[in-house]
Design an enzyme around this catalytic site. Structure first.
Site, mmCIF file in Angstrom:
data_model
loop_
_atom_site.group_PDB
_atom_site.id
_atom_site.type_symbol
_atom_site.label_atom_id
_atom_site.label_comp_id
_atom_site.label_asym_id
_atom_site.label_seq_id
_atom_site.Cartn_x
_atom_site.Cartn_y
_atom_site.Cartn_z
ATOM 1 N N TYR A 165 0.839 -1.211 0.000
ATOM 2 C CA TYR A 165 0.000 0.000 0.000
ATOM 3 C C TYR A 165 0.876 1.265 0.000
ATOM 4 C CZ TYR A 165 -3.733 3.168 1.596
ATOM 5 O OH TYR A 165 -4.642 4.197 1.711
ATOM 6 N N LYS A 169 1.051 4.158 -2.876
ATOM 7 C CA LYS A 169 0.695 5.547 -2.598
ATOM 8 C C LYS A 169 1.891 6.487 -2.807
ATOM 9 C CE LYS A 169 -3.654 4.956 -1.616
ATOM 10 N NZ LYS A 169 -4.696 5.512 -2.504
HETATM 11 P P1 NAP Z 1 -13.339 2.496 1.159
HETATM 12 O O1 NAP Z 1 -14.378 3.012 2.083
HETATM 13 O O2 NAP Z 1 -12.860 1.095 1.304
HETATM 14 O O3 NAP Z 1 -13.826 2.740 -0.339
HETATM 15 C C1 NAP Z 1 -13.008 2.345 -1.426
HETATM 16 C C2 NAP Z 1 -13.660 2.750 -2.726
HETATM 17 O O4 NAP Z 1 -12.825 2.329 -3.805
HETATM 18 C C3 NAP Z 1 -15.008 2.114 -2.915
HETATM 19 O O5 NAP Z 1 -15.854 3.037 -3.554
HETATM 20 C C4 NAP Z 1 -14.702 0.944 -3.837
HETATM 21 O O6 NAP Z 1 -15.812 0.633 -4.649
HETATM 22 C C5 NAP Z 1 -13.590 1.529 -4.699
HETATM 23 N N1 NAP Z 1 -12.743 0.521 -5.312
HETATM 24 C C6 NAP Z 1 -11.873 -0.316 -4.700
HETATM 25 N N2 NAP Z 1 -11.267 -1.099 -5.604
HETATM 26 C C7 NAP Z 1 -11.766 -0.741 -6.814
HETATM 27 C C8 NAP Z 1 -11.531 -1.179 -8.136
HETATM 28 N N3 NAP Z 1 -10.648 -2.156 -8.417
HETATM 29 N N4 NAP Z 1 -12.203 -0.592 -9.148
HETATM 30 C C9 NAP Z 1 -13.115 0.382 -8.881
HETATM 31 N N5 NAP Z 1 -13.373 0.847 -7.660
HETATM 32 C C10 NAP Z 1 -12.703 0.289 -6.638
HETATM 33 O O7 NAP Z 1 -12.002 3.385 1.243
HETATM 34 P P2 NAP Z 1 -11.768 4.902 1.680
HETATM 35 O O8 NAP Z 1 -11.272 4.882 3.073
HETATM 36 O O9 NAP Z 1 -12.929 5.751 1.322
HETATM 37 O O10 NAP Z 1 -10.501 5.253 0.763
HETATM 38 C C11 NAP Z 1 -10.606 6.025 -0.417
HETATM 39 C C12 NAP Z 1 -9.201 6.386 -0.871
HETATM 40 O O11 NAP Z 1 -8.544 7.101 0.176
HETATM 41 C C13 NAP Z 1 -8.327 5.165 -1.165
HETATM 42 O O12 NAP Z 1 -7.479 5.431 -2.257
HETATM 43 C C14 NAP Z 1 -7.523 5.024 0.104
HETATM 44 O O13 NAP Z 1 -6.304 4.355 -0.131
HETATM 45 C C15 NAP Z 1 -7.319 6.473 0.483
HETATM 46 N N6 NAP Z 1 -7.000 6.668 1.896
HETATM 47 C C16 NAP Z 1 -7.877 6.322 2.884
HETATM 48 C C17 NAP Z 1 -7.536 6.540 4.200
HETATM 49 C C18 NAP Z 1 -8.454 6.211 5.351
HETATM 50 O O14 NAP Z 1 -8.031 6.372 6.494
HETATM 51 N N7 NAP Z 1 -9.679 5.787 5.113
HETATM 52 C C19 NAP Z 1 -6.281 7.090 4.515
HETATM 53 C C20 NAP Z 1 -5.416 7.414 3.505
HETATM 54 C C21 NAP Z 1 -5.779 7.213 2.186
HETATM 55 P P3 NAP Z 1 -16.577 -0.799 -4.680
HETATM 56 O O15 NAP Z 1 -16.017 -1.638 -3.562
HETATM 57 O O16 NAP Z 1 -18.005 -0.437 -4.517
HETATM 58 O O17 NAP Z 1 -16.236 -1.318 -6.046
#
Ligand code: NAP
Length: 257
Positions: A165, A169
């Site tokens: 990861y 990133k």
């Molecule tokens: P989440 O709640 O798990 O949502 C992930 C989203 O990505 C969902 O809409 C999922 O859609 C979509 N997705 C995953 N794999 C996919 C694929 N192969 N093709 C199309 N869509 C895909 O995650 P989140 O926390 O909102 O994270 C969103 C972004 O922020 C990510 O890039 C994550 O790495 C980044 N981020 C999050 C955090 C945190 O603390 N939450 C921190 C740093 C960075 P479906 O499952 O419906 O297909």
């Protein structure tokens, strides 16, 4: 609210613009899609299945905004090109691209399976490349664009258990800085938002003990909300951010300060 009109209090006017948001079904992507629509953008939301997107699309429409959904795996080149072609056929231009879709497959590096490495790199890094290439071509023709890529503080600092990861990133950051230079002369900006610990499905799986420990390490003493990220993405999407490009901005309550 009149259809397409910016929400009251919205400082960024995206009326008449089309914003493509990947990973719009849940969490941060859903908040971004709703926020961009509230500021007047027509939203093209992407997730792996259409039913997963329904909640986001309905929330936007209920608030008087406009949104359509497309199913695609961001790691699949054919899927990405098909969806971008369909979005372009439906709307004349794409002004804003938010590469937000991402996933984790955590484990210590010495025990990490090839599949866990590949899935994370393919989704988080290759997916960002595939959408940027396909949508970037449309933005080049339109001589305008805003690309916002979602990285992570794990890509800046590293995090034990997240070698795949963190690499994906950190890759997003190098990729974005490069294409920011390649696309700048065409009025296309490219920036990176690096969230800290944000409360979503991705972080919900962690034990409460870990969440409490993280909170202790965050100077503002709270975990982030998806809306904390959406606010900055919205600003970077707007015309007022035209002189900001190639930047990485952490939204992490001071974790990396
Ligand atoms: P989440 O709640 O798990 O949502 C992930 C989203 O990505 C969902 O809409 C999922 O859609 C979509 N997705 C995953 N794999 C996919 C694929 N192969 N093709 C199309 N869509 C895909 O995650 P989140 O926390 O909102 O994270 C969103 C972004 O922020 C990510 O890039 C994550 O790495 C980044 N981020 C999050 C955090 C945190 O603390 N939450 C921190 C740093 C960075 P479906 O499952 O419906 O297909």
């Amino acid at each position: 609210m009149a259809e397409g009109a910016p929400a009251p209090g919205c400082r960024v006017d995206l009326t008449g613009q089309v914003a493509l948001v990947t990973g719009a079904s849940r969490g941060i992507g859903r908040a971004i899609a709703i926020r961009l629509a509230a500021c007047g953008a027509t939203v093209a939301g992407i997730a792996r299945t259409l039913p997963a997107l329904e909640g986001t699309l309905q929330a936007i429409r209920d608030a008087g905004g406009t949104a359509e959904g497309w199913a695609a795996n961001v790691a699949n080149p054919a899927d990405v090109q098909r969806v971008v072609d369909e979005v372009e056929a439906k709307f004349p231009k794409i002004h804003v691209l938010v590469n937000n879709a991402g996933l984790t497959r955590d484990g210590l590096m010495l025990r990490m399976e090839d599949a866990a490495w590949d899935e994370v790199i393919d989704t988080n890094l290759k997916g960002t490349f595939l959408f940027s290439r396909a949508v970037g071509a449309i933005m080049m023709r339109g001589r305008y664009g805003r690309i916002i890529n979602i990285s992570s503080v794990s890509g800046l600092m590293g995090n034990p258990g997240q070698a795949n990861y963190s690499a994906s990133k950190a890759g997003v950051i190098g990729f974005s800085r490069t294409i920011a230079r390649e696309l700048a002369s065409r009025n296309i900006t490219v920036n990176v938002v690096a969230p800290g610990f944000i409360t979503t499905d991705m972080t919900d799986v962690l034990p409460d003990k870990i969440k409490a420990e993280v909170k202790e390490r965050v100077p503002v003493r709270r975990l982030g909300a998806p809306e904390d990220i959406a606010d900055l993405v919205c600003y970077l999407s707007g015309p007022g951010a035209s002189y900001i490009t190639g930047q990485v901005i952490a939204v992490d309550g001071g974790m990396t300060a």
